[in-house]
Design an enzyme around this catalytic site. Structure first.
Site: not given
Length: 399
Positions: A208-210, A276
């Site tokens: 995933g990402n932030h 995102a």
């Protein structure tokens, strides 16, 4: 511009309460009908007589307004107003509003109001920067309220910093802008993708990402406040927009997001791709948890669909698409390349090289590139303000 508008001003206990007199006078000069609510502590800083004289209306403070026991109907006050603005907003009242507490007339009116609500905080700089204050302001924003950020300057404590209530002239500008922008997107259907995607490689782990989805949430609320119907498709986030004009659909992976976006895109007048999306996903997902071993773990990754690009290929005449680009290198060049490649009308660039911009922050610093090769750069602002700037540019887009 404010002729005939009904403004309900709520004043809390703060040294900044003296500014309420100037603000009331400005509102009345603009033609607004003004009524004032005061907390009991506000009376220590400015008298009800002053605000009653300037507003040409009684000032409300208690549920019982005279010796005969006549009741002040907080519901009627909340329904009367076209706009409720709390200025100054103290830390105490902020905490009550954010958590649904109601132990005085002001908070009872707030919980009863159906109109838009603005708040203008005023407190010392350390109070304003405290995590609980930030969280309570975030909650109010999530409820759809409009926060007019405190300003930088000399504070009552003798310290210098951010915490001063916005000046009356700035409050007036915010009120004027609010009514000027009202329902400028009425009749428009807007698709917004938001948050991260999570690409699982076993039942408990993912790539995933932030992303927190804060930017998407701010844009969705700004669109709804301007009268649009919003289809909001969000990856896993904690905080979501709360507005009757926003329909929320939850997804987890990029493939789920692509499927949902395709279905909504055909009916959308405008699509804003803030999500995102993770660029790659594991080729295979293990059916049970992968146990830790001494050997290295190898994952084969395959590309996820480029949602903005794929939908850009089937964009109809009159549809407008807006993308986001978070970059670390060759920022402008990369953003402009994506603008063309994905058949976008606009792209919003933000850089991780700018302090306070990007994931997790409540602020952002953006440059908007348009397909006519024009660009507009903005200073660091709250994400709510960035959302308003984006919509202002969008509404004036030459299509």
């Amino acid at each position: 511009m404010l002729a005939g508008k009904k403004i309900l001003l709520a004043v809390c206990g703060s040294i900044a309460a003296y500014k309420a007199a100037f603000f009331v006078r400005l509102l009345v000069k603009e033609g607004a009908e003004v009524k004032v609510i005061m907390t009991s502590s506000a009376k220590d800083f400015i008298t009800p007589l002053t605000l009653s004289t300037l507003s040409k209306n009684p000032v409300y403070s208690e549920f019982i307004k005279n010796s005969q026991g006549e009741w002040v109907n907080h519901v009627e006050l909340g329904l009367w107003a076209d706009l409720l603005i709390v200025a100054p907003l103290s830390a105490n009242t902020l905490g009550k509003m954010a958590n649904g507490l109601s132990d005085n007339l002001l908070t009872a009116v707030y919980l009863s109001a159906r109109c838009p609500v603005m708040v203008s905080p005023a407190m010392d700089l350390d109070m304003y920067q405290h995590p609980t204050t930030k969280e309570n302001l975030r909650k109010l924003t999530g409820f759809g309220n409009i926060v007019i950020e405190a300003e930088d300057g000399e504070l009552a404590s003798g310290l210098h910093g951010v915490g001063r209530m916005a000046e009356p002239e700035h409050l007036l500008e915010a009120v004027q802008d609010h009514f000027k922008k009202k329902e400028t997107l009425k009749g428009k259907r807007i698709l917004i993708t938001s948050g991260p995607t999570h690409e699982a490689f076993d039942p408990v782990r993912f790539i995933g990402n932030h992303s927190t989805g804060k930017m998407g949430r701010s844009i969705a609320l700004a669109c709804a406040k301007r009268g649009a119907i919003v289809d909001f498709i969000s990856g896993p986030v904690q905080h979501l927009p709360d507005h009757p004009a926003i329909k929320i659909q939850h997804i987890t992976s990029a493939e789920e997001l692509f499927k949902a976006a395709k279905e909504s895109f055909t009916e959308a007048d405008i699509a804003i791709f803030t999500a995102a999306v993770v660029d790659y996903r594991p080729k295979e997902k293990a059916q049970s948890k992968i146990k830790k071993q001494k050997e290295n773990l190898e994952l084969t990754l395959v590309p996820n669909p480029d949602i903005a690009m794929e939908l850009g290929k089937v964009k109809k005449n009159g549809q407008v698409t807006v993308g986001f680009a978070l970059e670390t290198d060759n920022e402008a060049e990369n953003a402009q390349a994506k603008l063309k490649k994905k058949n976008l009308d606009m792209i919003v660039l933000n850089s991780l090289n700018h302090e306070g911009a990007g994931f997790s922050h409540d602020t952002n610093k953006v440059t908007i590139f348009k397909k006519d090769n024009n660009q507009i750069s903005f200073e660091l602002k709250t994400k709510d303000q960035v959302a308003e700037d984006l919509l202002d540019v969008l509404e004036n887009l030459d299509r």
